[in-house]
Enzyme design. Structure first.
Site, short mmCIF file in Angstrom:
data_model
loop_
_atom_site.label_atom_id
_atom_site.label_comp_id
_atom_site.label_asym_id
_atom_site.label_seq_id
_atom_site.Cartn_x
_atom_site.Cartn_y
_atom_site.Cartn_z
N SER A 1 8.50 9.65 5.39
CA SER A 1 8.97 8.77 6.46
C SER A 1 10.29 8.07 6.17
CB SER A 1 7.90 7.73 6.79
OG SER A 1 7.70 6.90 5.67
N HIS B 1 2.97 10.99 9.77
CA HIS B 1 4.22 11.04 10.55
C HIS B 1 4.48 12.42 11.17
CE1 HIS B 1 6.08 7.09 9.98
NE2 HIS B 1 5.45 7.05 8.83
N LYS C 1 0.05 5.92 14.87
CA LYS C 1 1.48 6.20 15.05
C LYS C 1 1.68 6.93 16.38
CE LYS C 1 2.57 5.39 10.30
NZ LYS C 1 2.20 5.81 8.95
C1 LIG Z 1 1.43 5.05 8.01
C2 LIG Z 1 0.79 5.90 7.02
C3 LIG Z 1 -0.54 5.69 6.65
C4 LIG Z 1 -1.33 4.52 7.18
O1 LIG Z 1 -1.80 4.76 8.47
P1 LIG Z 1 -2.45 3.55 9.29
O2 LIG Z 1 -3.24 4.21 10.34
O3 LIG Z 1 -1.32 2.73 9.80
O4 LIG Z 1 -3.29 2.80 8.32
C5 LIG Z 1 -1.12 6.56 5.77
N1 LIG Z 1 -0.44 7.59 5.24
C6 LIG Z 1 0.86 7.82 5.56
C7 LIG Z 1 1.55 9.00 4.97
C8 LIG Z 1 1.52 6.98 6.46
O5 LIG Z 1 2.77 7.22 6.78
#
Ligand SMILES: *Cc1c(COP(=O)(O)O)cnc(C)c1O
Length: 397
Positions: A186, A214, A244
């Site tokens: 990300s 992502h 997301k």
């Molecule tokens: C954002 C993210 C998470 C966390 O996800 P949430 O649903 O916000 O807890 C886990 N792994 C990766 C790779 C992320 O980018």
């Protein structure tokens, strides 16, 4: 009475962070987290959310959540294994498996929780995990929690991965060896080299684990990075988030039925933390239906991402090597980067600076997250502001 030891610890460390300019002040939103947000009475073009498809404010999702709240209330009332499994949790898991082209799926309260849950349900101190050095914090914590030996490999360096996989498997020290990676990284927007990772995993008998937080909703026409490479039957664990691109909150693991059966009896956040709320579940089901049935939002996301990238590049900014809509503008110097972000804010663009230690020293950047919900006019307005500040600060000639 409050502990003096704690008081001293907090005072010292908070002051230290503040004096080094590393104390993060949080700006609360007075609006939904859409393409335009309101902070302290000021409207800003929002280039900071992970709401890739604009689904966080989608009327269809809001309606589905309302209906589920009417039918089931606001809370699930228990952990999944007592009586906190509503029929819509099962429906969500079926939809997730369909979406990910796997036999089964299991839902958790967050993506973070998935990594707490899934890694330690399978790996223990007699095992080893090969982990990309740029993996997400929740992957790192999940690996630590398992007690397995953590062997970091250089970011997306397949020679390094192969050498370390060979060493770990030939040492005879470990019962199981897993390779674990983000699908999309990300900070730079680059994609994991999954075809090579699968090849190495097959050669050395590794378990494969991809956290596609992502990538889902973004790559593979929405289905994610694994589908993008046509590897749906080759990756053991596919982790995703509902927080997301899906626009709600929650996470899931998709894979073979036996794996999901095992996680349902052995993963601790599933067993010991109350399940997702009815509103979240219903909104997530609706989002996944939308993604399965149409690529319209996904197409718009890519159009906007490509447009923003092309224009920033032609203005003369260094936008790195992103392969996804994530668009860094690399400024370099940390202080300059933070000043750039502040000037963007003053001029009406909300885009966060990301500096050391989140990214290597000297690679400070503004990270732009265009979404399907942005209009061309919004992006053009943001670009005009970028150009003005870039010239003002001597970054553009
Ligand atoms: C954002 C993210 C998470 C966390 O996800 P949430 O649903 O916000 O807890 C886990 N792994 C990766 C790779 C992320 O980018």
């Amino acid at each position: 009475m409050a502990s003096k030891v704690l008081d001293d610890f907090l005072k010292q460390n908070l002051e230290d962070l503040k004096s080094r300019g590393l104390y993060n002040v949080i700006d609360p939103l007075e609006s939904p987290n859409g393409p335009i947000i309101k902070i302290a009475g000021k409207e800003l073009i929002n280039l900071s959310s992970n709401n890739y498809l604009g689904l966080a404010t989608d009327e269809r999702l809001k309606e589905a959540a309302h209906q589920a709240i009417e039918k089931f209330g606001v809370g699930a009332g228990a952990v999944r294994t007592i009586n906190g499994t509503l029929e819509i949790h099962i429906e969500l898991e079926k939809k997730l498996a369909e979406f990910k082209h796997t036999e089964a799926a299991i839902a958790y309260q967050s993506g973070f929780n998935c990594n707490m849950a899934a890694i330690s349900a399978v790996m223990d101190k007699n095992d080893a995990i090969l982990s990309d050095e740029l993996n997400h914090a929740s992957i790192i914590d999940g690996c630590r929690l398992s007690g397995a030996k953590i062997i970091r490999f250089k970011h997306s360096d397949m020679d390094d991965l192969r050498a370390k996989a060979k060493e770990a498997t030939e040492s005879g020290q470990y019962n199981k060896v897993m390779v674990i990676t983000d699908g999309v990284f990300s900070m730079d927007g680059d994609i994991a080299k999954l075809p090579e990772i699968v090849e190495i995993a097959e050669e050395f008998g590794l378990i494969t684990y991809v956290d596609d937080a992502h990538g889902s909703g973004v790559l593979g026409k929405g289905a994610g990075t694994v589908k993008h490479f046509g590897l749906s039957d080759k990756i053991d664990f596919q982790i995703g988030t509902l927080s997301k691109a899906i626009g709600v909150v929650g996470g899931y693991v998709a894979g073979k039925k036996e794996l999901i059966d095992w996680l349902k009896v052995r993963s601790r956040p599933f067993l010991f933390s109350t399940s997702l709320t009815p509103g979240d579940v219903a909104a997530s089901i609706k989002a996944i239906e939308i993604l399965i049935n149409s690529t319209e939002l996904n197409n718009r996301l890519w159009e906007n991402g490509n447009y923003l990238k092309k224009k920033l590049k032609s203005l003369g900014f260094d936008i790195g090597n992103s392969e996804t809509p994530i668009t860094p503008v690399i400024i370099g110097d940390e202080v300059k980067t933070q000043e750039f972000s502040k000037k963007l804010y003053e001029a009406g663009v909300y885009a966060k600076s990301i500096v050391f230690p989140t990214v290597p020293r000297g690679t400070g950047r503004i990270r732009n997250m265009p979404t399907a919900a942005h209009s061309k006019e919004m992006l053009d307005q943001a670009l005009t502001i970028y150009e003005k500040i870039g010239k003002e600060m001597g970054i553009l000639s």
